[in-house]
Design a protein around this motif. Sequence first.
Motif, short mmCIF file in Angstrom:
data_model
loop_
_atom_site.label_atom_id
_atom_site.label_comp_id
_atom_site.label_asym_id
_atom_site.label_seq_id
_atom_site.Cartn_x
_atom_site.Cartn_y
_atom_site.Cartn_z
N ILE A 15 -18.12 -28.28 4.42
CA ILE A 15 -17.63 -27.97 5.76
C ILE A 15 -18.79 -28.19 6.74
O ILE A 15 -19.86 -27.59 6.60
N VAL A 16 -18.56 -29.07 7.71
CA VAL A 16 -19.54 -29.34 8.76
C VAL A 16 -18.80 -29.25 10.09
O VAL A 16 -17.79 -29.95 10.29
N ALA A 34 -26.67 -33.95 5.63
CA ALA A 34 -27.81 -34.80 6.01
C ALA A 34 -27.34 -36.05 6.75
O ALA A 34 -27.92 -36.44 7.77
N ALA A 35 -26.28 -36.68 6.26
CA ALA A 35 -25.77 -37.90 6.89
C ALA A 35 -25.24 -37.62 8.29
O ALA A 35 -25.33 -38.48 9.18
N LEU A 36 -24.68 -36.43 8.48
CA LEU A 36 -24.11 -36.06 9.78
C LEU A 36 -25.11 -35.36 10.69
O LEU A 36 -24.78 -35.06 11.84
N HIS A 37 -26.29 -35.08 10.17
CA HIS A 37 -27.35 -34.41 10.94
C HIS A 37 -26.89 -33.06 11.49
O HIS A 37 -27.15 -32.72 12.66
N HIS A 38 -26.17 -32.30 10.64
CA HIS A 38 -25.69 -30.97 11.00
C HIS A 38 -25.80 -30.04 9.80
O HIS A 38 -25.80 -30.49 8.66
N GLY A 40 -24.28 -27.38 7.14
CA GLY A 40 -22.99 -27.38 6.48
C GLY A 40 -22.90 -26.31 5.41
O GLY A 40 -23.89 -25.64 5.10
N ARG A 41 -21.71 -26.15 4.87
CA ARG A 41 -21.47 -25.22 3.77
C ARG A 41 -20.83 -26.01 2.63
O ARG A 41 -19.83 -26.71 2.84
N LEU A 59 -30.63 -27.90 8.25
CA LEU A 59 -31.11 -29.23 8.64
C LEU A 59 -32.23 -29.73 7.73
O LEU A 59 -32.43 -30.92 7.58
N GLY A 60 -32.94 -28.79 7.10
CA GLY A 60 -34.01 -29.16 6.18
C GLY A 60 -33.58 -29.14 4.72
O GLY A 60 -34.40 -29.25 3.82
#
Length: 85
Positions: A15-16, A34-38, A40-41, A59-60
């Motif tokens: 979920i992002v 990581a691909a969406l730069h957000h 997530g769960r 993000l890290g």
Amino acid sequence: MAPPFSGVPTQHVVIVDQKKYFANCAWDSFGIPAALHHRGRVHSRCEQSGEALNLEIGLGGPPPCSWLFHCLVPAAKWWEDIVFT
């Protein structure tokens, strides 16, 4: 399939921003935020015990935890037989 995204529903739900994505595998589920730069769960399950696995991905990356990710096939050989792996 467009790694890390799956074109079909899988047990690896990410979920992002309140949108649901499916990952091809547990490893790929880390790649979607990581691909969406957000943040997530990840919602998945342990294949050995069936235990639900839920993890916040920042993000890290994921926070430190005691979970173990085990692959029978080394990552360098994953694409040699994609049907098996």
